[in-house]
Design a protein around this motif. Structure first.
Motif, PDB file in Angstrom:
ATOM      1  N   UNK A   1      -8.468  -5.345 -13.035  1.00 56.94           N
ATOM      2  CA  UNK A   1      -7.483  -4.300 -12.765  1.00 56.94           C
ATOM      3  C   UNK A   1      -8.056  -3.277 -11.776  1.00 56.94           C
ATOM      4  N   UNK A   2      -9.312  -2.898 -12.006  1.00 60.45           N
ATOM      5  CA  UNK A   2      -9.975  -1.941 -11.102  1.00 60.45           C
ATOM      6  C   UNK A   2     -10.038  -2.496  -9.685  1.00 60.45           C
ATOM      7  N   UNK A   3     -10.431  -3.770  -9.599  1.00 54.72           N
ATOM      8  CA  UNK A   3     -10.570  -4.390  -8.279  1.00 54.72           C
ATOM      9  C   UNK A   3      -9.237  -4.324  -7.533  1.00 54.72           C
ATOM     10  N   UNK A   4      -8.177  -4.605  -8.243  1.00 51.09           N
ATOM     11  CA  UNK A   4      -6.859  -4.619  -7.588  1.00 51.09           C
ATOM     12  C   UNK A   4      -6.450  -3.205  -7.159  1.00 51.09           C
ATOM     13  N   UNK A   5      -6.554  -2.279  -8.084  1.00 53.03           N
ATOM     14  CA  UNK A   5      -6.105  -0.907  -7.796  1.00 53.03           C
ATOM     15  C   UNK A   5      -6.975  -0.233  -6.739  1.00 53.03           C
ATOM     16  N   UNK A   6      -8.254  -0.558  -6.733  1.00 51.59           N
ATOM     17  CA  UNK A   6      -9.177   0.105  -5.788  1.00 51.59           C
ATOM     18  C   UNK A   6      -9.343  -0.692  -4.489  1.00 51.59           C
ATOM     19  N   UNK A   7      -8.562  -1.759  -4.378  1.00 51.00           N
ATOM     20  CA  UNK A   7      -8.642  -2.668  -3.213  1.00 51.00           C
ATOM     21  C   UNK A   7     -10.071  -3.157  -2.989  1.00 51.00           C
ATOM     22  N   UNK A   8     -10.731  -3.461  -4.071  1.00 52.99           N
ATOM     23  CA  UNK A   8     -12.069  -4.034  -3.967  1.00 52.99           C
ATOM     24  C   UNK A   8     -12.029  -5.465  -4.462  1.00 52.99           C
ATOM     25  N   UNK A   9     -13.170  -5.987  -4.913  1.00 57.28           N
ATOM     26  CA  UNK A   9     -13.121  -7.320  -5.501  1.00 57.28           C
ATOM     27  C   UNK A   9     -14.129  -7.502  -6.632  1.00 57.28           C
ATOM     28  N   UNK A  10     -13.756  -8.420  -7.537  1.00 59.82           N
ATOM     29  CA  UNK A  10     -14.680  -8.721  -8.622  1.00 59.82           C
ATOM     30  C   UNK A  10     -15.718  -9.675  -8.044  1.00 59.82           C
ATOM     31  N   UNK A  11     -16.998  -9.286  -8.065  1.00 66.03           N
ATOM     32  CA  UNK A  11     -17.993 -10.179  -7.445  1.00 66.03           C
ATOM     33  C   UNK A  11     -18.789 -10.971  -8.471  1.00 66.03           C
ATOM     34  N   UNK A  12     -18.679 -10.604  -9.720  1.00 62.50           N
ATOM     35  CA  UNK A  12     -19.397 -11.349 -10.773  1.00 62.50           C
ATOM     36  C   UNK A  12     -18.651 -11.186 -12.073  1.00 62.50           C
ATOM     37  N   UNK A  13     -18.627 -12.254 -12.850  1.00 66.29           N
ATOM     38  CA  UNK A  13     -18.032 -12.162 -14.193  1.00 66.29           C
ATOM     39  C   UNK A  13     -18.918 -12.904 -15.170  1.00 66.29           C
ATOM     40  N   UNK A  14     -19.204 -12.303 -16.315  1.00 63.87           N
ATOM     41  CA  UNK A  14     -19.973 -13.001 -17.354  1.00 63.87           C
ATOM     42  C   UNK A  14     -19.124 -13.037 -18.611  1.00 63.87           C
ATOM     43  N   UNK A  15     -18.410 -14.147 -18.756  1.00 57.93           N
ATOM     44  CA  UNK A  15     -17.481 -14.257 -19.894  1.00 57.93           C
ATOM     45  C   UNK A  15     -18.201 -14.043 -21.222  1.00 57.93           C
ATOM     46  N   UNK A  16     -19.425 -14.621 -21.335  1.00 56.64           N
ATOM     47  CA  UNK A  16     -20.101 -14.558 -22.635  1.00 56.64           C
ATOM     48  C   UNK A  16     -20.464 -13.141 -23.060  1.00 56.64           C
TER      49      UNK A  16
ATOM     50  N   UNK B   1     -12.679   9.633 -10.850  1.00 52.44           N
ATOM     51  CA  UNK B   1     -11.414  10.102 -11.426  1.00 52.44           C
ATOM     52  C   UNK B   1     -10.335   9.026 -11.294  1.00 52.44           C
ATOM     53  N   UNK B   2     -10.418   8.220 -10.242  1.00 56.12           N
ATOM     54  CA  UNK B   2      -9.441   7.108 -10.125  1.00 56.12           C
ATOM     55  C   UNK B   2      -9.625   6.106 -11.258  1.00 56.12           C
ATOM     56  N   UNK B   3     -10.897   5.824 -11.592  1.00 51.14           N
ATOM     57  CA  UNK B   3     -11.162   4.884 -12.693  1.00 51.14           C
ATOM     58  C   UNK B   3     -10.524   5.416 -13.976  1.00 51.14           C
ATOM     59  N   UNK B   4     -10.657   6.729 -14.180  1.00 54.49           N
ATOM     60  CA  UNK B   4     -10.046   7.350 -15.364  1.00 54.49           C
ATOM     61  C   UNK B   4      -8.537   7.173 -15.371  1.00 54.49           C
ATOM     62  N   UNK B   5      -7.911   7.363 -14.214  1.00 54.54           N
ATOM     63  CA  UNK B   5      -6.436   7.263 -14.141  1.00 54.54           C
ATOM     64  C   UNK B   5      -5.980   5.820 -14.372  1.00 54.54           C
ATOM     65  N   UNK B   6      -6.735   4.881 -13.839  1.00 53.08           N
ATOM     66  CA  UNK B   6      -6.359   3.467 -14.037  1.00 53.08           C
ATOM     67  C   UNK B   6      -6.419   3.148 -15.538  1.00 53.08           C
ATOM     68  N   UNK B   7      -7.450   3.669 -16.214  1.00 53.80           N
ATOM     69  CA  UNK B   7      -7.570   3.442 -17.663  1.00 53.80           C
ATOM     70  C   UNK B   7      -6.443   4.150 -18.406  1.00 53.80           C
ATOM     71  N   UNK B   8      -6.060   5.370 -17.931  1.00 56.04           N
ATOM     72  CA  UNK B   8      -4.925   6.080 -18.568  1.00 56.04           C
ATOM     73  C   UNK B   8      -3.705   5.179 -18.583  1.00 56.04           C
TER      74      UNK B   8
END
Ligand code: ATP
Length: 436
Positions: A70-85, A24-31
């Motif tokens: 944005x999720x990482x910041x709001x949830x106090x977590x971290x982005x551990x992987x990114x695939x730009x392509x 539900x937090x993910x939903x609110x962040x997207x809202x």
């Protein structure tokens, strides 16, 4: 198929409260970002089936990487992987859960004018490129519609009917690994292939589409199959659909292999009850049985091609070359514990369990149990220090003497430190006399 409206909020509420809160937090962040967000794929399938699944695949109608940050910041977590392509990212939450975040991939499937509204069409196209109807379900997470089940292709009905169905006629041709995935799901959930799906699958197999799959992807599918609880049944299906030949022309899954594999679940429970430190890699037992019809050289070259680790290749070599000899020793009437210890000490847990399974003999099982729980834990109390104290200079006799004490101890003939030391002393004297 028109989209059905169901709400699974009540089922979601039955989840652990932490996970429910997270969704539900993910939903609110997207809202707040005015984006539509969904959880899709295996999680939704298993939620409806009442099976636990912590694979959180999040799809956002917008930039997936930006949303992940944005999720990482709001949830106090971290982005551990990114695939730009691919526009995908993975976020680890504070509580150690992982979220795979992707954008709807509309660009690959554009069909202008065919879809009524932009919001649904983006997601619909994303879901349409998936493998089966039961994996093409989504749940909306935004607050206003939290828990709304999005089902464009009749996935819920198929789940209820126990059917695996592809989404379009070219599905197996587009991606032949779906053949293996289909058989995995059929067996895992005890489902059936839809009739047309089955026919299209057989047709694709006849067309040898699997030959076009890279070895890397084949290897991945094989490992996923061997890691299923129903691996033996899936292997029987691979045999029935004549799919094993795409791995190796001599590979087979006979009634004999199948019978031995039926002992694996029992062996797994037996190992668990022993409460030893190591974990049994059960999938390797299925692999060892699978490559049984091949010669050592064939098995080695297949597994090397499939990039199966050297450690496992060594186990296959053992099974093919020395298992008979070890079994004979364990069945001998007068075998000594020290002989058992020396014969088994270099073997991995999987090799030991394999011996128990193929022996079909309780004596072998008892010896291996005794080895795992007792023999391999036996340590000498005397050391090289004792030999020096007895007046000897360090040299090759040290190893030999300690080995002799260990043999005696393994055979249950030395109980105390004094007994060990006395025997050590006698043995060293004998050695010295022999030398003279
Ligand atoms: P499992 O429980 O085995 O992990 P899963 O369905 O979650 O099953 P993943 O391999 O993690 O499997 O895939 C996640 C989702 O991605 C699937 O539910 C499906 O929607 C989609 N998917 C995976 N592989 C394919 C494929 N080969 N073709 C199309 N869609 C796929």
């Amino acid at each position: 198929v028109s989209q059905q409206t169901f709400n699974v909020k009540n089922i979601l509420k039955k989840m652990e409260s932490e996970e429910y809160k997270l969704l539900s937090e993910i939903g609110k962040i997207a809202d707040n970002l005015e984006l539509d967000v969904y959880i899709v794929g295996g999680f939704v399938r298993d939620l409806i089936l009442g099976v636990e699944n912590f694979d959180f695949d999040i799809v956002v109608e917008g930039n997936g990487i930006k949303f992940a940050r944005e999720l990482a910041e709001e949830l106090e977590g971290e982005v551990i992987e990114e695939h730009q392509e691919f526009g995908t990212a993975c976020v680890a939450t504070r509580l150690g859960l992982k979220l795979d975040v992707a954008s709807c991939r509309v660009e690959y499937y554009q069909s202008p004018g065919a879809l009524p509204e932009v919001e649904a069409s983006d997601l619909k196209q994303d879901l349409f490129r998936r493998d089966f109807t039961l994996n093409a379900l989504a749940i909306k997470l935004n607050s206003e519609r939290f828990g709304k089940l999005i089902d464009f292709f009749g996935g819920k009905e198929d789940l209820e009917a126990g059917l695996i169905r592809i989404l379009h006629n070219f599905s197996f041709i587009d991606d032949p690994t779906r053949i293996f995935r289909a058989l995995r799901f059929v067996n895992r959930y005890d489902f059936e292939l839809g009739q047309i799906t089955r026919e299209l699958m057989e047709h694709a197999i006849d067309q040898k589409v699997v030959e076009g799959v890279s070895l890397g992807r084949l290897s991945n599918e094989l490992e996923l199959i061997l890691k299923e609880e129903t691996a033996a049944e899936i292997l029987s299906d691979l045999e029935e659909f004549d799919l094993l030949k795409f791995f190796h022309p001599q590979l087979s899954w006979t009634a004999k292999q199948s019978k031995l594999a039926s002992e694996i679940p029992w062996a797994e429970r037996w190992v668990e009850e022993l409460e030893i430190e190591e974990e049994l890699a059960v999938w390797q037992l299925y692999l060892l049985l699978l490559v049984n019809p091949l010669s050592v050289a064939e098995a080695k070259s297949l597994l090397t091609e499939l990039k199966i680790s050297n450690d496992i290749i060594a186990k296959v070599e053992f099974i093919k070359e020395s298992d008979k000899e070890k079994l004979e020793l364990l069945r001998e009437f007068n075998v000594q514990p020290s002989e058992v210890y020396n014969s088994l000490k270099s073997l991995s847990l999987e090799e030991l369990v394999y011996l128990v399974i193929v022996s079909e003999n309780t004596e072998v099982k008892d010896w291996i149990e005794f080895y795992l729980l007792e023999l391999r834990r036996i340590e000498l109390q005397v050391t090289g220090k004792d030999i020096i104290e007895l007046g000897y200079e360090p040299g090759p006799c040290f190893e030999k003497a300690l080995q002799a004490v260990k043999t005696k101890k393994l055979n249950g003939e030395l109980e105390t430190y004094e007994a060990e030391r006395n025997y050590l002393e006698k043995y060293l004297i004998c050695l010295k006399e022999e030398d003279n």
